[in-house]
Scaffold this motif. Structure first.
Motif, PDB file in Angstrom:
ATOM      1  N   HIS A   8      63.382  95.360  52.353  1.00  0.00           N
ATOM      2  CA  HIS A   8      62.046  95.935  52.182  1.00  0.00           C
ATOM      3  C   HIS A   8      61.787  96.867  53.343  1.00  0.00           C
ATOM      4  O   HIS A   8      61.150  96.514  54.312  1.00  0.00           O
ATOM      5  N   GLN A   9      62.375  98.073  53.270  1.00  0.00           N
ATOM      6  CA  GLN A   9      62.389  98.955  54.430  1.00  0.00           C
ATOM      7  C   GLN A   9      61.221  99.917  54.453  1.00  0.00           C
ATOM      8  O   GLN A   9      61.015 100.584  55.444  1.00  0.00           O
ATOM      9  N   GLY A  10      60.496 100.011  53.369  1.00  0.00           N
ATOM     10  CA  GLY A  10      59.412 100.988  53.336  1.00  0.00           C
ATOM     11  C   GLY A  10      59.882 102.354  52.871  1.00  0.00           C
ATOM     12  O   GLY A  10      59.099 103.292  52.810  1.00  0.00           O
ATOM     13  N   SER A  11      61.157 102.486  52.537  1.00  0.00           N
ATOM     14  CA  SER A  11      61.649 103.774  52.069  1.00  0.00           C
ATOM     15  C   SER A  11      61.428 103.874  50.564  1.00  0.00           C
ATOM     16  O   SER A  11      61.858 103.011  49.793  1.00  0.00           O
ATOM     17  N   ILE A  12      60.731 104.931  50.153  1.00  0.00           N
ATOM     18  CA  ILE A  12      60.422 105.092  48.737  1.00  0.00           C
ATOM     19  C   ILE A  12      61.708 105.227  47.935  1.00  0.00           C
ATOM     20  O   ILE A  12      61.833 104.721  46.817  1.00  0.00           O
ATOM     21  N   HIS A  13      62.702 105.881  48.548  1.00  0.00           N
ATOM     22  CA  HIS A  13      63.966 106.052  47.836  1.00  0.00           C
ATOM     23  C   HIS A  13      64.617 104.723  47.532  1.00  0.00           C
ATOM     24  O   HIS A  13      65.163 104.504  46.452  1.00  0.00           O
ATOM     25  N   LEU A  26      62.825 103.140  44.645  1.00  0.00           N
ATOM     26  CA  LEU A  26      63.182 103.799  43.388  1.00  0.00           C
ATOM     27  C   LEU A  26      64.584 103.374  42.965  1.00  0.00           C
ATOM     28  O   LEU A  26      64.844 103.128  41.781  1.00  0.00           O
ATOM     29  N   ALA A  27      65.474 103.250  43.958  1.00  0.00           N
ATOM     30  CA  ALA A  27      66.835 102.839  43.629  1.00  0.00           C
ATOM     31  C   ALA A  27      66.843 101.423  43.077  1.00  0.00           C
ATOM     32  O   ALA A  27      67.565 101.120  42.115  1.00  0.00           O
ATOM     33  N   ALA A  55      65.741 101.656  39.480  1.00  0.00           N
ATOM     34  CA  ALA A  55      66.761 102.246  38.615  1.00  0.00           C
ATOM     35  C   ALA A  55      67.895 101.254  38.374  1.00  0.00           C
ATOM     36  O   ALA A  55      68.344 101.065  37.227  1.00  0.00           O
ATOM     37  N   VAL A  97      69.265  99.561  34.811  1.00  0.00           N
ATOM     38  CA  VAL A  97      70.662  99.618  34.351  1.00  0.00           C
ATOM     39  C   VAL A  97      71.198  98.200  34.144  1.00  0.00           C
ATOM     40  O   VAL A  97      71.825  97.896  33.121  1.00  0.00           O
ATOM     41  N   LEU A 141      69.780  96.652  31.036  1.00  0.00           N
ATOM     42  CA  LEU A 141      70.401  97.182  29.822  1.00  0.00           C
ATOM     43  C   LEU A 141      71.805  96.623  29.633  1.00  0.00           C
ATOM     44  O   LEU A 141      72.206  96.261  28.521  1.00  0.00           O
ATOM     45  N   LEU A 142      72.549  96.515  30.753  1.00  0.00           N
ATOM     46  CA  LEU A 142      73.912  95.973  30.661  1.00  0.00           C
ATOM     47  C   LEU A 142      73.879  94.525  30.192  1.00  0.00           C
ATOM     48  O   LEU A 142      74.667  94.110  29.347  1.00  0.00           O
ATOM     49  N   MET A 145      73.115  94.250  26.585  1.00  0.00           N
ATOM     50  CA  MET A 145      74.215  94.628  25.696  1.00  0.00           C
ATOM     51  C   MET A 145      75.183  93.457  25.608  1.00  0.00           C
ATOM     52  O   MET A 145      75.679  93.106  24.579  1.00  0.00           O
TER      53      MET A 145
END
Lengths: 683, 259
Positions: free
Chosen positions: A660-665, A668-669, A672, A676, A679-680, A683
């Motif tokens: 929990h670093q505070g980085s928005i990226h 978001l990762a 995402a 994935v 979904l995997l 399936m």
């Protein structure tokens, strides 16, 4: 009106009391809220009496809760607890009218919630399905939490509320898991279905359910080491709430153990009884020890609650252990002793509820008059507040477990069951029971010390503070509430026969303890003379009381007669008083100094932080100018059990925090990747 | 329209959508991204149009112009407004021609040919019209896009097996657009590029909805479009505030905002 209408009456009264308290002007608020609470309590007593008489048939309210609905029913066991809690609520409700009227806990929200809390407590024993039970259990917890936080401006209250919120919800989770596992394994949701399916469950499931529910219910009853919330939350709540929690709500922890573990799960292996016994014994000794060294009046009473719930749990454990030992083939001494132990548990619940309710109400009266709970700052109340002093005296006598106190009968029955079971069992029983006798004896002894301290230091002698000096009595409503509780104390102490018909109906409902078929044992006869089935023990509290009363009258008459024969004294002269003719309040025992020897003896368990500093005069090291003594007591169990757990949680949180670093990226990762992966997996 | 023409057109629209998306993650110059986004919006609008003509559904024909206007014109225009006028090319991005060798320029960081008077890349980064050094390099991004496209096709196999029509066969492209949009969101630093990534993601979602449900109700589509418009407007306002407060729009600088 049939018995089925009584729960409806209960609900209606609760609603009316709430709306009434929410709507009336401020001036009438304490009276309306108090009367409403008392009426709800009275409805609870009526429900309980009906349930004890013939039981209440199941009532289905399908639309009341989504999916599951509510299901209410009551047998005699439920009835017993309904009467118990209802009666406490009546006394506390009447008291509230006076207590809140004097400006204590008189905000509108707590007073509106008071009837809700009482109704939720009453609904727990009425619940007849897992969902209903859990719903009302949580409602009760939330309502009591809000009531604990009534004076939320004080930091101590907020801290207590936090501890209570955390502990009660951890306990709820344990109960939830236990009951859900039980319901899933049994394939039923109603208690009746659960009871029928319980015998067919695997031992592992039964053990898991037993452990989860005992932990959850034990935390509500304040069993060590899950008691930490109790000595915080009970003292910080307004006093009528303390009484309701300490004399009412904790009993529901015991109800949960009786209902789920002894009734529904059915007879268990011997170690179940031993586990209950061990938890109860540890709680009883630890609770009474903390009570003996406590200097806060309400904290002392809260620890005493923990102690008494420990004793009840010991009684339940002994009953389960002896029943597992006895078998069902023939009447045995162990079976008889098991029934006596179970009786002891129920009788002690009643005794404890009566004296603890009275104790907290009297403590609240002191608090209302002086604003102080610290025993070291009280004293001298006997002359200023005679009603409250008498009330607390009766409560303290009950808590001591001495004859003529209402805690005596339960403890006597417990000791009788322990003593008379001795020849019956094998090695284990022969080893455990004498130790338990020792525990009960130690508890009773320390209990006397604690109560003598509370009564002697708090109410007798001279006042130690200006507030105590200016104390005045609280008014008729508070006196009436206390009087009702005192009356219950007296009746239970002198004539426990009033409980006899109720117990006669409750005990056969618990065949897991009282035995089945040929091994079944009748309930003990609690008549004028208490006779125990299968043993030679007998006792008559009523006759004892008459004997003591006759003795007092004879002694008074004798002294009066002697005094008349003695010649009148010739002159008045000051006695030689060793220089102590004018004692000051500083010369008296304080609560701290009274408990100091005990604190020394149990130094290893209590681990107090003591600072003792002597300042001599500069002229000579033998002349003391000033000596200061400071001792601080922490709850040892808290530092031993809770700190490591909290530290482990913090460490785990630190690991999570690394992600929990505070980085928005990064966030978001995570999102995402989560998509994935989902979904995997799909399936 | 024969079914074969329909399938070809639909595949073409889906392919264009995917191609534009790959272009969006490839190009770092904001102007190029916005142009690609506009083309992407047009490709997306083509899907309900083709589908509406083939299936003869009026509401799809009604939706298509709404999607076209919103996603090919309004949103790209709003995004281009998020960059201060000093950092914009003189004629506006949507008006200027595409650069002759975009790849060479993006890698070398040279200024665009037709707009030689504009400030250099460093000033572009400061103004927010150009991505600074990306979190992962362009080639890795493109490789990841390829991998995600393969993953999308693999994931959609059960759906195609369930109902092998032209619509479902185009669905993997839409799913790949979603994945690549998420990739762009994750790896871009400038707030404006984030919006572009977000719009790509949303285009993918809308395309998938058109393809798999054979027509979203008009009300739902209008509601979603309105939401999108509001999101972009709010982000535009926030970007301006960021620029005023920090002098830049690099969201990597927002690290300290954790609790």
């Amino acid at each position: 009106m049939s018995a089925a209408h009584l729960p409806a009456l209960l609900g209606g009264l609760t609603l009316a009391a709430c709306l009434g308290a929410a709507a009336v002007p401020r001036r009438a608020l304490p009276g309306v809220a108090g009367a409403g609470t008392a009426l709800v309590g009275a409805a609870g007593v009526a429900c309980g009496v009906a349930a004890l008489d013939r039981g209440i048939e199941p009532i289905e309210l399908a639309g009341a809760l989504p999916l599951a609905g509510l299901r209410l029913a009551a047998d005699a066991t439920s009835g017993l607890f309904l009467v118990l809690i209802g009666a406490v609520a009546v006394a506390a409700g009447i008291y509230t009218a006076g207590y809140a009227g004097r400006g204590h806990g008189s905000a509108r929200t707590p007073l509106v919630l008071l009837p809700v809390f009482v109704a939720a407590m009453l609904a727990v024993p009425l619940a007849a399905s897992v969902t209903t039970f859990l719903f009302f259990w949580e409602l009760m917890a939330l309502a009591s939490l809000a009531l604990v936080l009534a004076e939320q401006r004080r930091p101590a209250v907020r801290e207590a509320g936090l501890a209570y919120a955390v502990m009660t919800h951890l306990g709820f989770v344990a109960v939830l898991v236990g009951l859900v596992v039980f319901a899933a394994a049994a394939g039923a949701e109603e208690f009746g279905g659960l009871g029928e399916a319980a015998a067919g469950l695997s031992p592992a499931t039964r053990t898991a359910v037993f452990l989860c529910t005992v932990i959850g219910f034990g935390s509500k009853a304040g069993l060590v080491p899950l008691h930490a919330w109790l000595p915080r939350a009970h003292p910080e709540a307004p006093s009528q709430v303390s009484a309701l929690m300490s004399a009412g709500m904790v009993n529901l922890g015991i109800y949960g153990v009786v209902r789920v573990d002894l009734d529904l799960l059915g007879p268990g292996p011997r170690w179940w009884g031993l586990a209950l016994l061990a938890a109860g014994a540890a709680t009883a000794v630890y609770g009474v020890l903390q009570a003996a060294v406590a200097t806060d009046l309400k904290r002392l009473l809260a620890y005493s609650t923990s102690e008494n719930m420990g004793l009840v749990c010991v009684a339940l454990g002994v009953a389960a252990l002896l029943r597992a030992t006895a078998g069902n083939d023939e009447p045995t001494a162990a079976g008889a002793a098991a029934v006596v132990a179970l009786t002891a548990a129920f009788v002690h619940l009643f005794g404890h509820a009566a004296f603890k309710c009275l104790g907290f109400l009297a403590a609240g009266s002191v608090l209302a008059a002086t604003g102080r709970r610290d025993l070291d700052a009280l004293g001298g109340l006997a002359r200023r507040m005679p009603t409250t002093t008498t009330a607390f005296g009766i409560a303290a006598l009950g808590a001591c477990g001495l004859p003529l106190g209402c805690g005596f009968i339960g403890e006597w029955l417990l000791v009788q069951s322990l003593v008379h079971a001795l020849p019956a069992g094998g090695t284990l029983v022969a080893l455990v029971l004498p130790l338990t006798v020792g525990v009960v004896a130690l508890t009773a002894g320390l209990g006397v010390a604690a109560m003598v301290k509370a009564f002697g230091v708090g109410f007798l002698a001279r006042p130690r503070s200006e507030e105590a000096e200016r104390a005045v009595e609280g008014g008729p409503a508070m006196a009436a509430g206390m009087g009702l509780a005192a009356l219950a104390c007296g009746v239970l102490a002198v004539a426990p026969a009033v409980l006899s018909p109720a117990l006669g109906r409750v005990l056969p409902e618990l065949p897991a303890v009282t035995g089945q078929g040929a091994g079944a044992v009748p309930a003990p006869d609690l008549d004028t003379v208490l006779r125990l089935p299968g043993t030679s023990g007998a006792m008559s509290p009523g006759l004892l009381a008459v004997g003591v009363a006759v003795g007092i009258v004879v002694a008074l008459a004798a002294t009066h007669w002697r005094a008349r024969r003695r010649p009148a004294p010739l002159r008045d002269a000051p006695l030689w008083a060793c220089g102590g003719a004018a004692p000051t309040a500083r010369m008296q025992y304080t609560a701290t100094s009274f408990a100091e020897p005990l604190q020394r003896v149990f130094d290893g368990i209590l681990r107090p932080e003591v600072e003792f500093a002597v300042t001599p005069y500069p002229q000579s090291s033998y002349l003391v100018e000033r000596a200061s003594y400071r001792s601080r007591l922490r709850d040892v169990v808290e530092s031993v059990f809770y700190r490591p757990v909290l530290r482990a949680i913090s460490a785990a949180a630190a690991v999570v925090r690394r992600a929990h670093q505070g980085s928005i990226h990064a966030y978001l990762a995570y999102g995402a990747l989560g998509l994935v992966v989902a979904l995997l997996v799909a399936m | 329209m024969t079914s074969e023409t329909y399938a070809n057109l639909l595949h073409f629209a889906g392919g264009l959508l995917l191609l534009c998306t790959v272009g969006v993650v490839w190009r770092h110059q904001l102007g190029a991204s916005v142009r690609l986004l506009a083309v992407q919006g047009a490709a997306l609008a083509a899907i309900p149009l083709i589908s509406g003509i083939y299936h003869e559904k009026a509401h799809l024909l009604a939706i298509a112009p709404v999607v076209l206007v919103l996603r090919a014109a309004v949103l790209p225009y709003l995004i281009s407004r998020m960059v201060p006028p000093t950092a914009r090319p003189p004629g506006g991005w949507t008006a200027s021609a595409a650069p002759a060798t975009p790849a060479a320029q993006a890698d070398a960081g040279a200024p665009d040919g037709p707009t030689a008077t504009r400030p250099g890349p460093a000033a572009d980064v400061l103004a927010g019209s150009r991505e600074p050094v990306p979190l992962i390099s362009t080639s890795v991004t493109l490789l990841l896009s390829a991998a995600l496209t393969v993953l999308a096709y693999a994931l959609c196999r059960p759906i195609i097996a369930l109902d092998p029509t032209a619509d479902t066969r185009t669905a993997p492209a839409a799913l790949a657009v979603i994945f690549i949009g998420l990739l762009a969101l994750t790896t871009r630093r400038q707030a404006v590029s984030q919006v572009v990534g977000f719009l790509t993601l949303d285009n993918g979602i809308v395309a998938l909805a058109f393809l798999l449900t054979s027509g979203v109700p008009l009300v739902v589509e209008l509601g979603a479009s309105l939401d999108l418009l509001l999101v972009v407007l709010v982000v535009a306002a926030l970007t301006n505030r960021m620029r005023a407060a920090f002098g830049g729009t690099d969201i990597g600088e927002l690290q300290e905002l954790k609790e």
